[in-house]
Design a protein around this motif. Sequence first.
Motif, mmCIF file in Angstrom:
data_model
loop_
_atom_site.group_PDB
_atom_site.id
_atom_site.type_symbol
_atom_site.label_atom_id
_atom_site.label_comp_id
_atom_site.label_asym_id
_atom_site.label_seq_id
_atom_site.Cartn_x
_atom_site.Cartn_y
_atom_site.Cartn_z
ATOM 1 N N GLU A 139 2.810 0.901 -9.235
ATOM 2 C CA GLU A 139 3.248 1.570 -8.009
ATOM 3 C C GLU A 139 3.152 0.631 -6.812
ATOM 4 N N MET A 140 2.058 -0.128 -6.721
ATOM 5 C CA MET A 140 1.888 -1.035 -5.593
ATOM 6 C C MET A 140 2.928 -2.141 -5.617
ATOM 7 N N GLU A 141 3.240 -2.637 -6.794
ATOM 8 C CA GLU A 141 4.265 -3.673 -6.883
ATOM 9 C C GLU A 141 5.614 -3.133 -6.426
ATOM 10 N N VAL A 160 0.840 -1.202 0.000
ATOM 11 C CA VAL A 160 0.000 0.000 0.000
ATOM 12 C C VAL A 160 0.872 1.248 0.000
ATOM 13 N N PRO A 161 0.815 2.059 -1.045
ATOM 14 C CA PRO A 161 1.631 3.283 -1.098
ATOM 15 C C PRO A 161 1.301 4.231 0.043
ATOM 16 N N GLY A 162 2.343 4.820 0.603
ATOM 17 C CA GLY A 162 2.178 5.774 1.679
ATOM 18 C C GLY A 162 2.071 5.173 3.064
ATOM 19 N N ARG A 163 2.081 3.840 3.149
ATOM 20 C CA ARG A 163 1.932 3.180 4.449
ATOM 21 C C ARG A 163 3.196 2.413 4.835
ATOM 22 N N GLU A 164 4.317 2.806 4.261
ATOM 23 C CA GLU A 164 5.550 2.080 4.514
ATOM 24 C C GLU A 164 5.956 2.097 5.987
ATOM 25 N N VAL A 165 5.799 3.230 6.641
ATOM 26 C CA VAL A 165 6.154 3.312 8.064
ATOM 27 C C VAL A 165 5.266 2.392 8.887
ATOM 28 N N ASP A 166 3.977 2.378 8.575
ATOM 29 C CA ASP A 166 3.051 1.502 9.290
ATOM 30 C C ASP A 166 3.408 0.035 9.063
ATOM 31 N N PHE A 167 3.803 -0.296 7.831
ATOM 32 C CA PHE A 167 4.208 -1.676 7.550
ATOM 33 C C PHE A 167 5.408 -2.068 8.407
ATOM 34 N N ARG A 168 6.381 -1.194 8.511
ATOM 35 C CA ARG A 168 7.586 -1.519 9.278
ATOM 36 C C ARG A 168 7.291 -1.665 10.765
ATOM 37 N N LEU A 169 6.417 -0.814 11.278
ATOM 38 C CA LEU A 169 6.017 -0.941 12.683
ATOM 39 C C LEU A 169 5.289 -2.263 12.913
ATOM 40 N N GLY A 170 4.420 -2.618 11.976
ATOM 41 C CA GLY A 170 3.709 -3.893 12.079
ATOM 42 C C GLY A 170 4.648 -5.071 11.988
ATOM 43 N N LEU A 171 5.649 -4.969 11.137
ATOM 44 C CA LEU A 171 6.644 -6.034 11.018
ATOM 45 C C LEU A 171 7.388 -6.219 12.328
ATOM 46 N N LYS A 220 8.551 -19.587 13.056
ATOM 47 C CA LYS A 220 9.595 -19.356 12.058
ATOM 48 C C LYS A 220 9.059 -18.843 10.720
ATOM 49 N N ARG A 221 7.772 -18.507 10.657
ATOM 50 C CA ARG A 221 7.202 -18.014 9.393
ATOM 51 C C ARG A 221 6.233 -16.876 9.676
ATOM 52 N N ILE A 222 6.353 -15.823 8.894
ATOM 53 C CA ILE A 222 5.433 -14.693 8.990
ATOM 54 C C ILE A 222 4.877 -14.405 7.605
ATOM 55 N N HIS A 223 3.557 -14.390 7.506
ATOM 56 C CA HIS A 223 2.893 -13.999 6.259
ATOM 57 C C HIS A 223 2.903 -12.479 6.158
ATOM 58 N N LEU A 224 3.600 -11.964 5.161
ATOM 59 C CA LEU A 224 3.728 -10.530 4.942
ATOM 60 C C LEU A 224 2.590 -10.086 4.023
ATOM 61 N N MET A 225 1.511 -9.628 4.628
ATOM 62 C CA MET A 225 0.285 -9.378 3.857
ATOM 63 C C MET A 225 0.445 -8.168 2.935
ATOM 64 N N ALA A 226 0.006 -8.345 1.700
ATOM 65 C CA ALA A 226 0.164 -7.309 0.683
ATOM 66 C C ALA A 226 -0.795 -6.144 0.898
ATOM 67 N N GLY A 227 -2.046 -6.454 1.197
ATOM 68 C CA GLY A 227 -3.046 -5.411 1.367
ATOM 69 C C GLY A 227 -3.916 -5.218 0.135
ATOM 70 N N ARG A 228 -4.802 -4.258 0.235
ATOM 71 C CA ARG A 228 -5.822 -4.034 -0.781
ATOM 72 C C ARG A 228 -5.495 -2.844 -1.684
ATOM 73 N N VAL A 229 -6.024 -2.927 -2.893
ATOM 74 C CA VAL A 229 -6.003 -1.770 -3.790
ATOM 75 C C VAL A 229 -6.822 -0.667 -3.134
ATOM 76 N N PRO A 230 -6.297 0.558 -3.046
ATOM 77 C CA PRO A 230 -7.036 1.637 -2.371
ATOM 78 C C PRO A 230 -8.417 1.858 -2.984
ATOM 79 N N VAL A 231 -9.356 2.223 -2.130
ATOM 80 C CA VAL A 231 -10.708 2.526 -2.573
ATOM 81 C C VAL A 231 -10.659 3.653 -3.604
ATOM 82 N N ASP A 232 -11.515 3.536 -4.616
ATOM 83 C CA ASP A 232 -11.612 4.523 -5.700
ATOM 84 C C ASP A 232 -10.405 4.514 -6.627
ATOM 85 N N SER A 233 -9.547 3.492 -6.506
ATOM 86 C CA SER A 233 -8.427 3.334 -7.433
ATOM 87 C C SER A 233 -8.681 2.124 -8.317
ATOM 88 N N HIS A 234 -8.288 2.208 -9.557
ATOM 89 C CA HIS A 234 -8.423 1.079 -10.469
ATOM 90 C C HIS A 234 -7.166 0.221 -10.378
#
Length: 212
Positions: A124-126, A79-90, A103-117
Amino acid sequence: MSGLKFCANLSWLFTELPDFSQRISAAAAAGFKAVEAGWLYDSDLPELQRTREAAGVEMVLINTPPGNVRAGDLGLGAVPGREVDFRLGLDLAVKYAKALKCKRIHLMAGRVPVDSHRHTVAQEMEAVFVQNLIYAADILSKEGITGLIEPINTRITDPRYFLDSPHQAAAILEKVGKPNIKLQMDIFHWQIMDGNLTQNIHKYFPIIASQT
């Protein structure tokens, strides 16, 4: 060939029990030797740790925090713009994983932002996901933890989830290029999105995380 191994997903099983510590004990009493869970973060970590050790079960997988569920988050990795939140969650996920000897953590990708195609934000998300996974790989390698990414189907389960096929996941993992970031295979999601299970399992087996 070794026999099949099963674990209880405590986010779906024993849900009549409100606390994950109780579910760990219930799973052990039902004969499970291993458990996994989506999000344990509302539970008391020392209590989870004591219960797991007393029950003698292995915690095989947890997810990174979903973000703000009420606002529609389901992971933050891409999710663009949420990098700091991702790192805190990690950091929080690693804390729980270490305490629970997971020994395993699923690193969740997240959703396409609302109102975005999807197609307009995919590149950008990739790019965000790749950079977050590279960052996560370095953190996890210090702890001997494997990071996993899991395609989730967008036809039934979650229409807005960013990572939705093994082909997309394989392309991302190739760009990440880290040996401790692997593919989490869920046959349910793969079948819904693409079918061809035998072919796809054979093709992607080298990058699927194994349970030994």
